[in-house]
Design an enzyme around this catalytic site. Structure first.
Site, short mmCIF file in Angstrom:
data_model
loop_
_atom_site.label_atom_id
_atom_site.label_comp_id
_atom_site.label_asym_id
_atom_site.label_seq_id
_atom_site.Cartn_x
_atom_site.Cartn_y
_atom_site.Cartn_z
N LYS A 39 35.71 32.93 36.59
CA LYS A 39 34.47 33.70 35.82
C LYS A 39 35.55 33.88 34.70
CE LYS A 39 36.42 37.69 38.62
NZ LYS A 39 36.32 38.50 39.72
N ARG A 137 30.07 48.74 44.96
CA ARG A 137 29.75 47.96 43.99
C ARG A 137 28.26 47.28 44.15
NH1 ARG A 137 33.77 43.95 40.93
NH2 ARG A 137 33.40 42.81 42.87
N HIS A 166 34.65 42.63 49.35
CA HIS A 166 35.51 42.70 48.36
C HIS A 166 36.70 43.85 48.69
CE1 HIS A 166 37.39 41.20 44.77
NE2 HIS A 166 37.21 42.32 44.10
N TYR A 265 48.42 49.04 7.57
CA TYR A 265 47.69 50.12 7.52
C TYR A 265 48.20 51.21 7.73
CZ TYR A 265 43.71 46.75 6.62
OH TYR A 265 43.00 45.66 6.30
N CYS A 312 46.86 44.18 12.33
CA CYS A 312 45.65 44.21 11.41
C CYS A 312 44.56 43.02 12.27
CB CYS A 312 45.76 43.44 9.92
SG CYS A 312 47.07 44.15 9.12
C1 LIG Z 1 37.40 38.34 40.53
C2 LIG Z 1 37.23 38.19 41.83
C3 LIG Z 1 38.06 37.49 42.70
C4 LIG Z 1 39.49 37.19 42.24
O1 LIG Z 1 40.35 38.45 42.19
P1 LIG Z 1 41.92 38.05 42.08
O2 LIG Z 1 42.46 39.54 42.01
O3 LIG Z 1 42.11 37.43 40.49
O4 LIG Z 1 42.33 37.32 42.70
C5 LIG Z 1 37.80 37.86 44.15
N1 LIG Z 1 36.60 38.02 44.70
C6 LIG Z 1 35.87 38.71 44.01
C7 LIG Z 1 34.47 39.08 44.37
C8 LIG Z 1 35.93 38.65 42.46
O5 LIG Z 1 35.18 39.23 41.77
#
Ligand SMILES: *Cc1c(COP(=O)(O)O)cnc(C)c1O
Length: 372
Positions: A39, A137, A166, A265, A312
């Site tokens: 992603k 989430r 997750h 700046y 900049c």
């Molecule tokens: C992005 C993502 C991962 C990968 O995570 P890393 O910490 O980069 O290994 C795994 N599972 C889900 C659901 C994610 O969104």
């Protein structure tokens, strides 16, 4: 460096190193299937090129956040299974099916919407059910997962491929919530309903696979480590895994500046004595963070020099003291030069963020050059 140089900076991606990382992670996972999340433009490395390389190096599945990313992968000829992790809308269902994308069901409501949209499509929807074990989430809670599974199984348009969750604090190995999430996941896995079902259970990201080998299960989703970023204290355990991303540019301007002159700046930096200042044609407009003003560094001829004054939009300055430099000389903003290295972790820490965010911020303005 290449002859043709369309932009005054480039991101070099070492695909040989990347494929080596893929092989090493694959080897570490053993029997566990390897799903690589690509992603956000493959963490800034370039979605298509990295996915092709990952496919060649033998990942079992790719994961993306959105339908659009999956469509781009299919259009570029990627054949491995692709899982869309993020939520989708009703009007995306037919594309998900037509582009052969596996996707995530995280509610009964969405399952019904898909079923209604599926109509007379011949192809089944290959789906993963998402369980929320404490990230708050997306996903259903443990108590609802068996019902969701039964419901989805009862709808003819679906084939359930996997069930996943997750981890919220996997990078803190000692954090007690890891065990809590693991227990919640395990509890669902042990439910009699799933006995003998050939499901892919998956929960571990990069920190998950390194900190909790018992969570590798049927599949794991490590991305950051595959792109080469291993936590400092684990580098010895994964000696061959290295970043494959570097950011390089060339000196655009050189001048001698007298003592006491303000730079860039806001004149946030004043020269302490007569000195040599070089200008680098990269700025926050490329994704090179303004937070690095007066604290970041660059490498030139294997030596480190401080970024001085504010960064900049398209340029910034460095103080090289009494050292020699010429317009056109290569400078390294991220990566190695000689024995010196500017690590992504260092930049992230100076910007008070994580390497993930730094990687994702480099936009399309800087070309990616792939070394094979
Ligand atoms: C992005 C993502 C991962 C990968 O995570 P890393 O910490 O980069 O290994 C795994 N599972 C889900 C659901 C994610 O969104």
């Amino acid at each position: 460096m290449k002859e043709s140089y369309p932009h005054p900076a480039q991101i070099e991606i070492d695909l040989v190193q990347f494929k080596k990382n893929v092989s090493l992670v694959k080897q570490y996972l053993g029997e566990t299937k390897f799903c690589l999340p690509v992603k956000a433009n493959a963490y800034g490395h370039g979605l298509i090129e990295m996915s092709k390389a990952a496919e060649e190096a033998g990942v079992d599945m790719l994961a993306v956040a959105h339908l659009h990313e999956g469509m781009m992968l299919r259009r570029s000829g990627i054949k491995v299974p692709i899982l869309v992790l993020g939520a989708f809308h009703e009007d995306q269902v037919l594309d998900l099916i037509q582009y052969d994308l596996q996707f995530t069901i995280s509610s009964r409501y969405k399952a019904d919407l898909v079923h209604a949209r599926h109509g007379s499509e011949k192809k089944k929807c290959l789906v993963h059910l998402e369980l929320d074990t404490g990230m708050q989430r997306t996903g259903v809670r443990e108590s609802s997962l068996p019902h969701l599974y039964q419901h989805v199984k009862s709808l003819s348009c679906f084939d359930v491929v996997g069930i996943y969750s997750h981890l919220a604090v996997a990078d803190e190995k000692e954090h007690p919530f890891n065990e809590e999430q693991q227990n919640r996941f395990q509890e669902v896995m042990n439910h009699p309903l799933f006995k003998g079902e050939p499901l892919l259970w998956h929960i571990a990201n990069s920190s998950g696979i390194v900190n909790f080998p018992n969570l590798h299960l049927q599949m794991a989703r490590p991305a950051l480590i595959t792109f080469g970023y291993v936590p400092e204290h684990l580098k010895e355990k994964f000696p061959g895994i290295k970043p494959c991303f570097s950011l390089k540019s060339r000196i655009a301007y050189f001048k001698v500046v007298e003592e006491g002159e303000g730079i860039s700046y806001g004149h946030t930096y004043h020269t302490k004595s007569e000195t040599r200042i070089i200008t680098i044609p990269v700025g926050y407009g490329d994704g090179f963070r303004r937070a690095l003003s007066n604290c970041g560094s660059i490498l030139h001829r294997g030596k480190r020099y401080p970024i001085v004054g504010a960064i900049c939009m398209d340029q910034f300055m460095c103080d090289i003291g009494s050292n020699e430099a010429y317009v056109g000389d290569e400078v390294v903003l991220i990566g190695c030069q000689g024995a010196e290295e500017i690590q992504m972790e260092e930049i992230a820490s100076l910007c008070d963020t994580i390497p993930y965010e730094i990687l994702c911020q480099f936009n399309e303005r800087i070309p990616r050059v792939y070394l094979r």
